[in-house]
Motif scaffolding. Structure first.
Motif, PDB file in Angstrom:
ATOM      1  N   GLN A 151       0.822  -1.205   0.000  1.00  0.00           N
ATOM      2  CA  GLN A 151       0.000   0.000   0.000  1.00  0.00           C
ATOM      3  C   GLN A 151       0.859   1.260   0.000  1.00  0.00           C
ATOM      4  OE1 GLN A 151      -2.909  -0.143   3.088  1.00  0.00           O
ATOM      5  NE2 GLN A 151      -4.056   1.630   2.340  1.00  0.00           N
ATOM      6  N   ASP A 152       1.936   1.255   0.776  1.00  0.00           N
ATOM      7  CA  ASP A 152       2.811   2.427   0.848  1.00  0.00           C
ATOM      8  C   ASP A 152       3.741   2.517  -0.363  1.00  0.00           C
ATOM      9  OD1 ASP A 152       1.656   3.027   3.265  1.00  0.00           O
ATOM     10  OD2 ASP A 152       3.210   2.031   4.455  1.00  0.00           O
ATOM     11  N   ASN A 155       1.508   3.008  -3.569  1.00  0.00           N
ATOM     12  CA  ASN A 155       0.457   4.024  -3.417  1.00  0.00           C
ATOM     13  C   ASN A 155      -0.913   3.457  -3.792  1.00  0.00           C
ATOM     14  OD1 ASN A 155      -0.584   6.542  -2.773  1.00  0.00           O
ATOM     15  ND2 ASN A 155      -0.284   7.357  -4.845  1.00  0.00           N
ATOM     16  N   LEU A 156      -1.245   2.324  -3.187  1.00  0.00           N
ATOM     17  CA  LEU A 156      -2.502   1.650  -3.475  1.00  0.00           C
ATOM     18  C   LEU A 156      -3.565   2.053  -2.462  1.00  0.00           C
ATOM     19  CD1 LEU A 156      -1.137  -1.951  -4.162  1.00  0.00           C
ATOM     20  CD2 LEU A 156      -1.674  -0.187  -5.846  1.00  0.00           C
TER      21      LEU A 156
END
Length: 312
Positions: A151-152, A155-156
């Protein structure tokens, strides 16, 4: 005196032969009983699965069930289209295979042909030990560590998605693929490799043109069995796939494979209701996919065994 001793010896041999025959008969009976019990148990499981799954088709056609794009089993009326679940299972398995097959096969070739015996004795047990890790532990790792990282880093919107599930399934499939492939590569006769080297082939050419073709039967079986494990895995995909019953637009979308849907919803489905029957019918579809994988593995194993023998 001599005749008496000879008669005693003959009697002992006959008695010993009778005992061996009784022992062999007992062993055969034992194996037959165990094998029959296994077949009967599997047959009863299949019978129960089909008995509980087929009733849904009196309310939903097979075409609408398999190719329907909406899975809303609790709505009124319920929508029982499992096409998104099928696509999710196949997508996760395909991506996991793209990761695990090269890693597993190349690791197997390295261990069997390149690594020193001492290194092989250390690395192979470690690889096989990965297969003993509980799936819930792998799923927890994917949920707590891998999901925030994806996610980080990418950038999800959410880290629980198809790619995360594929990574975890690949991690679980590598030991199966590596172990079976390594046994297949290691069992190639030494004479074939020595003959190739004697004809002037390099070590890499020998591996690529002699060892791999000779062991392609075992490697193919390992790959398909690894894929079978991936498509049937439940806990990992339940924890890290995201749980969205929709057709993914990319590998970073959340999905809900068939095993995850069965595990997540079975406890909430009314007994002998449409939702209950639909989940068992989903299990039938999953069973058919797994059966196809195993039949393909058997076919490929026999076919490439003949091709390899003819080539060599």
């Amino acid at each position: 005196m001599f005749n008496r001793q000879s008669s005693i010896a003959d009697h002992d041999r006959q008695a010993g032969g009778a005992r061996r025959r009784r022992t062999e008969k007992g062993i055969r009976l034992c194996f037959f009983t165990i094998g029959s019990a296994s077949i009967i148990t599997l047959s009863l499981i299949m019978l129960f699965l089909f008995m509980e799954g087929i009733p849904i088709f009196s309310r939903v056609s097979i075409t609408d069930f398999i190719f329907g794009r909406l899975w809303y089993p609790t709505s009124d009326p319920g929508r029982f289209g499992i096409f998104p679940l099928i696509i999710a299972s196949m997508s996760v398995t395909a991506v996991a295979s793209l990761i695990s097959v090269p890693l597993g096969v190349m690791t197997a070739i390295y261990l069997a042909e390149i690594a020193s015996p001492r290194l092989r004795e250390v690395v192979k047990p470690l690889v096989e030990l990965l297969a003993a890790l509980p799936s819930v532990v792998i799923g927890f790792f994917g949920m707590v560590v891998v999901a925030p990282f994806l996610q980080d880093a990418l950038n999800l919107a959410v880290g629980l998605n198809l790619f995360n599930a594929a990574l975890m399934l690949a991690f679980m499939s590598v030991p199966t693929i590596c172990s079976i492939s390594e046994d297949a590569v290691f069992s190639v006769p030494k004479e074939l490799k020595e003959a190739s080297l004697a004809l002037g082939a390099t070590r890499w050419e020998t591996i690529w043109r002699v060892v791999v073709p000779a062991s392609v039967s075992g490697i193919s079986t390992a790959v398909i069995l690894g894929m079978s494990r991936a498509i049937g895995e439940t806990m990992v995909v339940l924890m890290v796939a995201g749980g969205a019953a929709m057709i993914p637009g990319s590998i970073f979308d959340p999905v809900r494979p068939m095993p995850a849907s069965i595990a997540a919803e079975m406890a909430e489905a009314p007994f002998r209701g449409d939702h209950y029957y639909a989940l068992f019918a989903t299990g039938i579809v999953l069973f058919v996919f797994t059966l196809i994988f195993n039949l393909v593995a058997d076919h490929v194993s026999h076919r490439y065994r003949q091709v390899g023998a003819a080539t060599l």
